[in-house]
Design a protein around this motif. Structure first.
Motif, PDB file in Angstrom:
ATOM      1  N   GLY A  71     -11.870  -0.212 -15.729  1.00 51.05           N
ATOM      2  CA  GLY A  71     -12.824  -1.044 -15.011  1.00 51.05           C
ATOM      3  C   GLY A  71     -12.941  -2.481 -15.490  1.00 51.05           C
ATOM      4  O   GLY A  71     -12.928  -3.408 -14.683  1.00 51.05           O
ATOM      5  N   GLU A  72     -13.069  -2.686 -16.795  1.00 48.75           N
ATOM      6  CA  GLU A  72     -13.226  -4.055 -17.314  1.00 48.75           C
ATOM      7  C   GLU A  72     -12.010  -4.923 -16.992  1.00 48.75           C
ATOM      8  O   GLU A  72     -12.147  -6.082 -16.629  1.00 48.75           O
ATOM      9  N   GLU A  73     -10.832  -4.363 -17.163  1.00 50.92           N
ATOM     10  CA  GLU A  73      -9.598  -5.108 -16.876  1.00 50.92           C
ATOM     11  C   GLU A  73      -9.480  -5.406 -15.386  1.00 50.92           C
ATOM     12  O   GLU A  73      -9.095  -6.509 -14.986  1.00 50.92           O
ATOM     13  N   ILE A  74      -9.813  -4.431 -14.546  1.00 52.54           N
ATOM     14  CA  ILE A  74      -9.761  -4.643 -13.103  1.00 52.54           C
ATOM     15  C   ILE A  74     -10.757  -5.724 -12.696  1.00 52.54           C
ATOM     16  O   ILE A  74     -10.432  -6.619 -11.910  1.00 52.54           O
ATOM     17  N   ALA A  75     -11.964  -5.679 -13.254  1.00 54.51           N
ATOM     18  CA  ALA A  75     -12.981  -6.698 -12.960  1.00 54.51           C
ATOM     19  C   ALA A  75     -12.490  -8.081 -13.375  1.00 54.51           C
ATOM     20  O   ALA A  75     -12.706  -9.068 -12.667  1.00 54.51           O
ATOM     21  N   ARG A  76     -11.814  -8.160 -14.523  1.00 51.78           N
ATOM     22  CA  ARG A  76     -11.278  -9.447 -14.984  1.00 51.78           C
ATOM     23  C   ARG A  76     -10.227  -9.982 -14.007  1.00 51.78           C
ATOM     24  O   ARG A  76     -10.248 -11.164 -13.646  1.00 51.78           O
ATOM     25  N   LEU A  77      -9.329  -9.106 -13.552  1.00 48.53           N
ATOM     26  CA  LEU A  77      -8.297  -9.523 -12.598  1.00 48.53           C
ATOM     27  C   LEU A  77      -8.920 -10.026 -11.298  1.00 48.53           C
ATOM     28  O   LEU A  77      -8.508 -11.057 -10.754  1.00 48.53           O
ATOM     29  N   LEU A  78      -9.918  -9.286 -10.803  1.00 50.40           N
ATOM     30  CA  LEU A  78     -10.581  -9.694  -9.562  1.00 50.40           C
ATOM     31  C   LEU A  78     -11.339 -11.002  -9.755  1.00 50.40           C
ATOM     32  O   LEU A  78     -11.351 -11.860  -8.862  1.00 50.40           O
ATOM     33  N   GLY A  79     -11.952 -11.180 -10.913  1.00 52.10           N
ATOM     34  CA  GLY A  79     -12.645 -12.428 -11.204  1.00 52.10           C
ATOM     35  C   GLY A  79     -11.703 -13.611 -11.272  1.00 52.10           C
ATOM     36  O   GLY A  79     -12.022 -14.704 -10.784  1.00 52.10           O
ATOM     37  N   GLN A  80     -10.535 -13.427 -11.871  1.00 57.63           N
ATOM     38  CA  GLN A  80      -9.541 -14.500 -11.942  1.00 57.63           C
ATOM     39  C   GLN A  80      -9.111 -14.956 -10.555  1.00 57.63           C
ATOM     40  O   GLN A  80      -8.842 -16.139 -10.348  1.00 57.63           O
ATOM     41  N   ARG A  81      -9.033 -14.019  -9.624  1.00 54.36           N
ATOM     42  CA  ARG A  81      -8.636 -14.364  -8.254  1.00 54.36           C
ATOM     43  C   ARG A  81      -9.820 -14.745  -7.374  1.00 54.36           C
ATOM     44  O   ARG A  81      -9.677 -15.005  -6.204  1.00 54.36           O
ATOM     45  N   LYS A  82     -11.027 -14.771  -7.981  1.00 52.11           N
ATOM     46  CA  LYS A  82     -12.245 -15.153  -7.272  1.00 52.11           C
ATOM     47  C   LYS A  82     -12.525 -14.256  -6.067  1.00 52.11           C
ATOM     48  O   LYS A  82     -12.935 -14.723  -5.006  1.00 52.11           O
ATOM     49  N   VAL A  83     -12.290 -12.946  -6.242  1.00 53.55           N
ATOM     50  CA  VAL A  83     -12.628 -11.966  -5.211  1.00 53.55           C
ATOM     51  C   VAL A  83     -14.135 -11.753  -5.295  1.00 53.55           C
ATOM     52  O   VAL A  83     -14.644 -11.271  -6.302  1.00 53.55           O
ATOM     53  N   ALA A  84     -14.827 -12.151  -4.247  1.00 52.38           N
ATOM     54  CA  ALA A  84     -16.292 -12.176  -4.286  1.00 52.38           C
ATOM     55  C   ALA A  84     -16.926 -10.786  -4.179  1.00 52.38           C
ATOM     56  O   ALA A  84     -18.013 -10.561  -4.706  1.00 52.38           O
ATOM     57  N   HIS A  85     -16.271  -9.861  -3.506  1.00 56.27           N
ATOM     58  CA  HIS A  85     -16.894  -8.563  -3.252  1.00 56.27           C
ATOM     59  C   HIS A  85     -15.939  -7.425  -3.572  1.00 56.27           C
ATOM     60  O   HIS A  85     -14.768  -7.467  -3.202  1.00 56.27           O
ATOM     61  N   THR A  86     -16.469  -6.409  -4.249  1.00 54.58           N
ATOM     62  CA  THR A  86     -15.720  -5.188  -4.513  1.00 54.58           C
ATOM     63  C   THR A  86     -16.608  -4.022  -4.125  1.00 54.58           C
ATOM     64  O   THR A  86     -17.753  -3.940  -4.569  1.00 54.58           O
ATOM     65  N   LEU A  87     -16.080  -3.133  -3.308  1.00 57.33           N
ATOM     66  CA  LEU A  87     -16.823  -1.963  -2.868  1.00 57.33           C
ATOM     67  C   LEU A  87     -16.070  -0.720  -3.345  1.00 57.33           C
ATOM     68  O   LEU A  87     -14.882  -0.572  -3.054  1.00 57.33           O
ATOM     69  N   VAL A  88     -16.755   0.121  -4.093  1.00 58.30           N
ATOM     70  CA  VAL A  88     -16.162   1.373  -4.554  1.00 58.30           C
ATOM     71  C   VAL A  88     -16.774   2.505  -3.738  1.00 58.30           C
ATOM     72  O   VAL A  88     -18.004   2.662  -3.698  1.00 58.30           O
ATOM     73  N   VAL A  89     -15.906   3.255  -3.057  1.00 60.70           N
ATOM     74  CA  VAL A  89     -16.342   4.355  -2.203  1.00 60.70           C
ATOM     75  C   VAL A  89     -15.901   5.669  -2.850  1.00 60.70           C
ATOM     76  O   VAL A  89     -14.703   5.940  -2.920  1.00 60.70           O
ATOM     77  N   PRO A  90     -16.852   6.460  -3.349  1.00 57.46           N
ATOM     78  CA  PRO A  90     -16.466   7.739  -3.934  1.00 57.46           C
ATOM     79  C   PRO A  90     -16.120   8.736  -2.832  1.00 57.46           C
ATOM     80  O   PRO A  90     -16.798   8.813  -1.816  1.00 57.46           O
ATOM     81  N   VAL A  91     -15.039   9.487  -3.040  1.00 56.25           N
ATOM     82  CA  VAL A  91     -14.623  10.495  -2.061  1.00 56.25           C
ATOM     83  C   VAL A  91     -14.355  11.805  -2.806  1.00 56.25           C
ATOM     84  O   VAL A  91     -14.120  11.813  -3.999  1.00 56.25           O
ATOM     85  N   GLY A  92     -14.401  12.902  -2.096  1.00 56.29           N
ATOM     86  CA  GLY A  92     -14.080  14.191  -2.679  1.00 56.29           C
ATOM     87  C   GLY A  92     -15.312  15.022  -2.965  1.00 56.29           C
ATOM     88  O   GLY A  92     -16.437  14.647  -2.645  1.00 56.29           O
ATOM     89  N   ASP A  93     -15.087  16.129  -3.587  1.00 55.37           N
ATOM     90  CA  ASP A  93     -16.130  17.087  -3.920  1.00 55.37           C
ATOM     91  C   ASP A  93     -16.817  16.659  -5.214  1.00 55.37           C
ATOM     92  O   ASP A  93     -16.154  16.513  -6.232  1.00 55.37           O
ATOM     93  N   PRO A  94     -18.135  16.436  -5.185  1.00 56.81           N
ATOM     94  CA  PRO A  94     -18.816  16.010  -6.420  1.00 56.81           C
ATOM     95  C   PRO A  94     -18.756  17.074  -7.483  1.00 56.81           C
ATOM     96  O   PRO A  94     -18.878  16.845  -8.638  1.00 56.81           O
TER      97      PRO A  94
END
Length: 73
Positions: free
Chosen positions: A50-73
């Motif tokens: 997560g931290e690394e992915i957030a850093r990559l998205l921040g570097q590219r100035k991606v303003a919005h990230t939506l995480v959609v959980p799928v599957g059986d809880p």
């Protein structure tokens, strides 16, 4: 185009979401990206976390990230 969701199948024993996000950002090169949507069951993720992915998205100035959980809880 709308993807054929009936053709989507799960394969393998793990996901590498970080690598998938990194590859998508590399393929998009200089394009502005408004948002990233991640669909995941959250289990058995390898590669950048997560931290690394957030850093990559921040570097590219991606303003919005939506995480959609799928599957059986």
């Amino acid at each position: 185009p709308i993807p054929d969701l009936d053709a989507v199948t799960a394969e393998g024993r793990y996901s590498n979401l970080g690598q998938a996000v990194r590859a998508a950002l590399e393929r998009s090169r200089d394009a502005a990206i408004a948002a990233v949507i991640v669909l995941s069951d959250g289990r058995r993720n390898l590669g950048p976390q997560g931290e690394e992915i957030a850093r990559l998205l921040g570097q590219r100035k991606v303003a919005h990230t939506l995480v959609v959980p799928v599957g059986d809880p």
